[in-house]
Design a protein around this motif. Sequence first.
Motif, short mmCIF file in Angstrom:
data_model
loop_
_atom_site.label_atom_id
_atom_site.label_comp_id
_atom_site.label_asym_id
_atom_site.label_seq_id
_atom_site.Cartn_x
_atom_site.Cartn_y
_atom_site.Cartn_z
N GLY A 10 0.65 -1.17 0.16
CA GLY A 10 -0.72 0.14 0.14
C GLY A 10 0.81 0.66 0.11
O GLY A 10 1.91 0.86 0.83
N GLY A 14 1.05 5.98 5.72
CA GLY A 14 1.78 5.03 6.37
C GLY A 14 2.74 4.04 5.70
O GLY A 14 4.11 4.22 6.14
N GLU A 33 1.03 -1.47 -4.31
CA GLU A 33 0.42 -0.45 -4.67
C GLU A 33 -1.14 -0.96 -5.76
O GLU A 33 -0.59 -0.86 -6.90
CB GLU A 33 0.38 1.34 -5.06
N GLN A 34 -2.01 -1.06 -5.23
CA GLN A 34 -3.12 -1.73 -6.14
C GLN A 34 -4.14 -1.26 -7.37
O GLN A 34 -4.48 -0.99 -8.35
CB GLN A 34 -4.17 -2.74 -5.44
N CYS A 41 -5.99 8.56 0.93
CA CYS A 41 -6.52 9.20 1.30
C CYS A 41 -5.96 10.13 0.83
O CYS A 41 -6.96 12.12 0.87
CB CYS A 41 -7.24 8.71 2.89
N GLY A 55 -9.52 12.64 -0.24
CA GLY A 55 -10.30 13.02 1.00
C GLY A 55 -9.90 14.32 1.78
O GLY A 55 -9.79 14.95 1.80
N ALA A 56 -8.33 13.59 2.89
CA ALA A 56 -7.82 14.77 2.71
C ALA A 56 -7.53 16.53 2.40
O ALA A 56 -7.59 16.01 1.40
CB ALA A 56 -6.36 14.66 3.44
N SER A 57 -7.47 17.64 3.29
CA SER A 57 -7.47 18.80 2.45
C SER A 57 -6.77 19.88 3.40
O SER A 57 -7.10 20.46 2.38
CB SER A 57 -9.37 19.17 2.13
N ILE A 58 -6.49 19.00 4.72
CA ILE A 58 -5.57 20.50 5.27
C ILE A 58 -4.83 19.24 5.57
O ILE A 58 -5.09 18.43 5.96
CB ILE A 58 -6.39 21.46 6.02
N VAL A 250 -1.97 -7.01 -3.43
CA VAL A 250 -2.05 -7.72 -2.37
C VAL A 250 -2.59 -8.95 -2.55
O VAL A 250 -3.11 -8.86 -1.78
CB VAL A 250 -0.69 -7.53 -1.62
N ASN A 279 0.41 -1.61 4.70
CA ASN A 279 -0.13 0.07 4.30
C ASN A 279 -2.00 -0.22 4.72
O ASN A 279 -2.91 0.67 5.20
CB ASN A 279 0.36 0.80 3.78
N VAL A 280 -2.22 -1.40 5.16
CA VAL A 280 -3.63 -2.32 5.04
C VAL A 280 -4.94 -1.62 6.25
O VAL A 280 -4.14 -2.29 7.02
CB VAL A 280 -3.86 -3.68 3.80
N LEU A 444 -12.91 5.61 7.09
CA LEU A 444 -11.72 6.83 7.10
C LEU A 444 -10.68 6.20 7.53
O LEU A 444 -9.45 6.93 7.27
CB LEU A 444 -12.24 7.84 7.29
N SER A 474 -3.45 4.17 9.54
CA SER A 474 -4.03 4.83 10.39
C SER A 474 -4.76 3.60 11.43
O SER A 474 -5.45 3.99 12.08
CB SER A 474 -5.65 6.09 9.41
N GLY A 481 -5.20 10.49 10.45
CA GLY A 481 -5.01 11.57 9.78
C GLY A 481 -3.81 11.73 9.06
O GLY A 481 -2.59 10.39 8.80
N VAL A 482 -3.33 12.62 8.45
CA VAL A 482 -2.22 12.87 7.41
C VAL A 482 -0.91 13.16 8.42
O VAL A 482 -0.13 11.91 8.68
CB VAL A 482 -2.09 14.43 6.81
C1 LIG Z 1 -12.77 11.64 3.15
C2 LIG Z 1 -11.63 11.93 4.20
C3 LIG Z 1 -11.58 13.45 4.80
C4 LIG Z 1 -9.81 13.14 4.88
N1 LIG Z 1 -9.85 14.84 6.13
C5 LIG Z 1 -8.32 14.84 6.66
C6 LIG Z 1 -7.76 16.07 6.56
O1 LIG Z 1 -8.20 17.14 6.03
N2 LIG Z 1 -6.83 15.87 7.27
C7 LIG Z 1 -6.28 15.04 7.86
O2 LIG Z 1 -5.76 15.37 8.84
N3 LIG Z 1 -6.58 13.72 7.43
C8 LIG Z 1 -7.52 13.57 7.11
N4 LIG Z 1 -8.39 12.46 6.70
C9 LIG Z 1 -7.79 11.18 6.86
C10 LIG Z 1 -6.28 10.83 6.40
O3 LIG Z 1 -6.46 10.73 4.80
C11 LIG Z 1 -5.64 9.52 6.54
O4 LIG Z 1 -6.03 9.11 7.93
C12 LIG Z 1 -4.48 9.06 6.01
O5 LIG Z 1 -4.41 9.30 4.17
C13 LIG Z 1 -4.81 7.44 6.19
O6 LIG Z 1 -3.56 7.57 5.41
P1 LIG Z 1 -2.93 5.16 5.64
O7 LIG Z 1 -1.62 5.23 5.60
O8 LIG Z 1 -4.09 4.66 6.70
O9 LIG Z 1 -3.37 4.83 3.74
P2 LIG Z 1 -5.08 4.84 3.23
O10 LIG Z 1 -4.76 6.27 2.86
O11 LIG Z 1 -5.33 3.57 3.60
O12 LIG Z 1 -3.86 4.01 2.11
C14 LIG Z 1 -4.02 2.79 1.66
C15 LIG Z 1 -3.45 2.11 0.46
O13 LIG Z 1 -3.10 1.00 0.40
C16 LIG Z 1 -3.65 0.29 -0.91
N5 LIG Z 1 -4.06 -0.85 -0.65
C17 LIG Z 1 -5.42 -1.33 0.65
N6 LIG Z 1 -5.02 -2.89 0.09
C18 LIG Z 1 -3.84 -3.17 -1.14
C19 LIG Z 1 -3.74 -4.86 -1.02
N7 LIG Z 1 -3.92 -5.40 -0.95
N8 LIG Z 1 -2.92 -4.34 -2.49
C20 LIG Z 1 -1.69 -3.08 -2.61
N9 LIG Z 1 -2.56 -1.61 -2.05
C21 LIG Z 1 -2.99 -2.20 -1.35
C22 LIG Z 1 -4.79 1.34 -1.36
O14 LIG Z 1 -5.11 1.19 -2.42
C23 LIG Z 1 -4.22 2.78 -0.44
O15 LIG Z 1 -3.63 3.56 -1.68
C24 LIG Z 1 -9.92 12.07 5.62
C25 LIG Z 1 -9.48 11.23 4.68
C26 LIG Z 1 -10.63 11.21 4.55
C27 LIG Z 1 -10.56 10.00 3.59
#
Ligand SMILES: Cc1cc2nc3c(=O)[nH]c(=O)nc-3n(C[C@H](O)[C@H](O)[C@H](O)COP(=O)(O)OP(=O)(O)OC[C@H]3O[C@@H](n4cnc5c(N)ncnc54)[C@H](O)[C@@H]3O)c2cc1C
Length: 502
Positions: A10, A14, A33-34, A41, A55-58, A250, A279-280, A444, A474, A481-482
Amino acid sequence: MADYDAIIIGAGLGGLSSGALLAHQGLKVLVLEQSDRIGGCCSTFERNGYKHDVGASIVEIIQPIEKVFELLGTKFQDEVDLIPCDPLFSVMYRNGERITIEKSLEATGEVISSLSAEDGRHWKDFCDYFQEMMDVLIDALFFVPADTFGDMANMIKKNPKLLKFLPTFLVTYQDLFQKYFKSNKVLDTMAYQSLYMGMPPALTPGPFAMIPFTEHSGIWYPRGGMIKIPEALLRCGQKDGLEIRMKAGVKKVVVKGGRSQGVVLEDGGEITSRIVVSNVNPQRLYLELIGEEHLPWLTKRGVKSLVLGKSLCMIYVGLDSKPDLDAHHSYTAVSMQEVNDFWTNHVETGIMLPAEKNYGLICWTSHSDDSLAPKGHHVINVIPESFYHLKGTNWDAYKDQFVDDYLDYVSRDLVPDLKGQITQVIASSPMDYERNLRLPEGSLYAFNQDATHQAVFRPSAKSKCIDGLYLSGSGTHPGGGVPTTIASGMIAYNKILQNEKV
Ligand SMILES: Cc1cc2nc3c(=O)[nH]c(=O)nc-3n(C[C@H](O)[C@H](O)[C@H](O)COP(=O)(O)OP(=O)(O)OC[C@H]3O[C@@H](n4cnc5c(N)ncnc54)[C@H](O)[C@@H]3O)c2cc1C
């Protein structure tokens, strides 16, 4: 010999932060990355010249992000052009009144005083308390692991001031605000931000009541869109040899003798590695990618008991002119009770609120960065409250009506004539997030972020049942969160340095 030292599943924040740090440490790293876009997000896509954030906007509370870039030998601000957002946000009352909250604490104090003289007098006490809490909690919680009660004890040992704020984990966001402020009009400007934690004010743990305060230390928008943050992490990683494969989902993590050995791809290919970082969503990781046969009963039970978190329907809108808005973020003034009721009367029953009773956030990203839209045009994201499970229907059947009804309401009551300015509308429902980003039920932040899903109660960064397996994102501490997910990548990296031969 394994094909790679580490495979990262992913390319979310993270995954990329742990991958870039491991590559900088000299490991041979492959990110899989799938989808066809990095950032999960926290990403941006372009349609007809308009750039919309997924998703995230700040970004705010940037200290953990600065730390990660420092470990990568550079500076966050040198890698990403951060545009400060001031005013911080605007609050839109349903009677058409609006107030604007600026970064300055003094200016905000004046606005609060104009709403209620008594609450205005308590603003300074509120700020003093949350300034101290913010200084302690960011250091204590965001940089260190919380896998075990030993880790938790170390947190306190390293940062004894944390003890002063531990009791706030026993009260809620709502309790802390109601301690300082009595006027409903003032409280209505602060209820919505509990949803930044994905929970209503009555369930959000007390420490997150610092969010409306921490925003005063700065919120930023990356020029070019939120994708600039994952792009910077990837660029740093690639300088150190990190490889990435897109559209490489994966299917399985290979586990032999209690240790992860690599992955099987959805196209059937197999790649071996000494270390796997996932990272899933951890529920999906353990129950589907690893399989129950490899899990001790306690892990199976624990993982199944985790409650998936909030989901949203996001409406991406292109406009041919400037909208009648006042800030990068505008949200509907809403009472703590309305947000709590939404949770119990709607999320839990599957019955959606009518548009005119719904509420939400509007992100006017082109207010901060005019490069996001063709000259004179604008982009906004409109985010009403929503949830995954709908009674008697599903999002594929309901999305168009939901989007139309809400945009009609916004245009009529909140942002005059918005509908006449619209050139394109695209929407991502909770089901779309589930399909496109593999977020179970569109969740989210992976899981709820109440006290029972925090720190040691969230899946740990170092797997407790499979050697060589680490978690970032997350679904692990410190949550969604970012900055927090970027911090989770650093925590996984530190765990790997402690536990593996690198
Ligand atoms: C609508 C929305 C608004 C938000 N607003 C804010 C904000 O304004 N400020 C803020 O700080 N945070 C915000 N957040 C939260 C923040 O964006 C997320 O918490 C953060 O980006 C998540 O990161 P992550 O590392 O968990 O990965 P994710 O973003 O969940 O990414 C995981 C990645 O893994 C990939 N993946 C999944 N399964 C597989 C697999 N089997 N094989 C290969 N790849 C795979 C996915 O395609 C994805 O690219 C928001 C989230 C959303 C959805």
